[in-house]
Write an enzyme that holds these catalytic residues in place. Sequence first.
Site, PDB file in Angstrom:
ATOM      1  N   ARG A   1       0.801  -1.281  -0.220  1.00 17.86           N
ATOM      2  CA  ARG A   1      -0.046   0.039   0.222  1.00 17.86           C
ATOM      3  C   ARG A   1       1.094   1.333   0.031  1.00 17.86           C
ATOM      4  O   ARG A   1       1.918   1.288   0.645  1.00 17.86           O
ATOM      5  CB  ARG A   1      -0.832   0.069   1.142  1.00 17.86           C
ATOM      6  CG  ARG A   1      -1.868  -1.080   1.247  1.00 17.86           C
ATOM      7  CD  ARG A   1      -3.045  -0.531   0.140  1.00 17.86           C
ATOM      8  NE  ARG A   1      -4.415  -1.694   0.213  1.00 17.86           N
ATOM      9  CZ  ARG A   1      -4.307  -2.597  -0.603  1.00 17.86           C
ATOM     10  NH1 ARG A   1      -3.597  -2.774  -1.788  1.00 17.86           N
ATOM     11  NH2 ARG A   1      -5.308  -3.073  -0.500  1.00 17.86           N
TER      12      ARG A   1
ATOM     13  N   HIS B   1      -0.443   0.544  -9.745  1.00 12.04           N
ATOM     14  CA  HIS B   1      -1.486  -0.456  -9.266  1.00 12.04           C
ATOM     15  C   HIS B   1      -1.944  -1.564  -9.693  1.00 12.04           C
ATOM     16  O   HIS B   1      -3.075  -1.805 -10.116  1.00 12.04           O
ATOM     17  CB  HIS B   1      -2.544   0.319  -8.087  1.00 12.04           C
ATOM     18  CG  HIS B   1      -2.929  -0.475  -6.887  1.00 12.04           C
ATOM     19  ND1 HIS B   1      -3.386   0.093  -5.771  1.00 12.04           N
ATOM     20  CD2 HIS B   1      -2.698  -1.901  -6.701  1.00 12.04           C
ATOM     21  CE1 HIS B   1      -3.760  -0.726  -4.870  1.00 12.04           C
ATOM     22  NE2 HIS B   1      -3.467  -2.015  -5.504  1.00 12.04           N
TER      23      HIS B   1
HETATM   24  C1  GLV Z   1      -5.146  -5.096  -4.222  1.00 10.61           C
HETATM   25  O1  GLV Z   1      -4.640  -4.008  -3.828  1.00 10.61           O
HETATM   26  C2  GLV Z   1      -5.879  -5.793  -3.335  1.00 10.61           C
HETATM   27  O2  GLV Z   1      -5.807  -5.521  -1.862  1.00 10.61           O
HETATM   28  O3  GLV Z   1      -6.166  -6.839  -3.631  1.00 10.61           O
END
Ligand code: GLV
Length: 309
Positions: A224, A272
């Site tokens: 994160r 991401h």
């Molecule tokens: C992605 O970031 C997840 O938490 O699956």
Amino acid sequence: MAMLFMAPGLKAASWVEHLQAQDPGLDLRVWPNSGPPEEIEFILCWKHPLGEFRKYPNLKCIASLGFGVDHILRDPGLPPGVPVVRLVDEAMTRAMSEYVVAAVLNHTRRFNLFRQDQAEKVWKPRSSLHTPEVHVGIMGLGTLGRHAAATLRLLGFPVAGWSRTARQIEGVECFAGPKRLDEFLARTDILVCLLPLTPATRDILDRRVFARLPSGAYLINAARGDHLVEEDLLAALDSGHLSGACLDVFRTEPLPEAHPFWSHPGIALTPHSASHTYPADVAPQIVENYRRVRSGQAPLNRIDMDKGY
Ligand code: GLV
């Protein structure tokens, strides 16, 4: 009684298709068209509007559409006592390991530097880092961390892991708790963050941690954005203490156009995208959990609210 899909950033159609394929009788509604709120027993969510859970008085379960649940737990209106579950999926786990391996190899095989040489049409052979001497350290030894550790070990990297509570993993040197963090960092040439985001891990990748790594260490953050203190990373890169970083997650996503990470020569970034959730793969476990909570059974992959993961 019904299931509600509440993920404004995701395309609902494919989810609806695969969930209904598991159970053609499923009463599945797509937020904001939830119908009478008292009919909703199960919410399936990803980055939902905060405060929204409060509207549903008969919730029996809240399910994340990803591995992480931080997007759910940060909601101040989270109804107490309602179980929160996450997805655990082999394809997602494998994809994360692939990402970590790609980022490790881009660094050790010098692809990051060759890309820059290519942009300048510079022919410059560079020797790779010697795999048995590159110590990879994985923060977080849950499903993702353990799989990444095993995959890197197969390639011949010496791997260690650090986690909150003690673990034993064959072939992986395991460190646990804040007291053993420095020792773990001191032997780590490539630091990989796969931690859950909790109050205890927020901002964990900071100047203190970077200072404990050997000079020239490399950082990979696929967990994160809030794990990383961005200014501290920039300072560690600019001083030459860290040799580079590969980042998939950011404090603000999408990464703002003016952000210094975009053009930093030491940073390789991806939007991401380390791992994806495929509706076809995870629909069975979601529908199984729905069945379980409706019949009074405990759902699978429930979060421990005290730990936050
Ligand atoms: C992605 O970031 C997840 O938490 O699956």
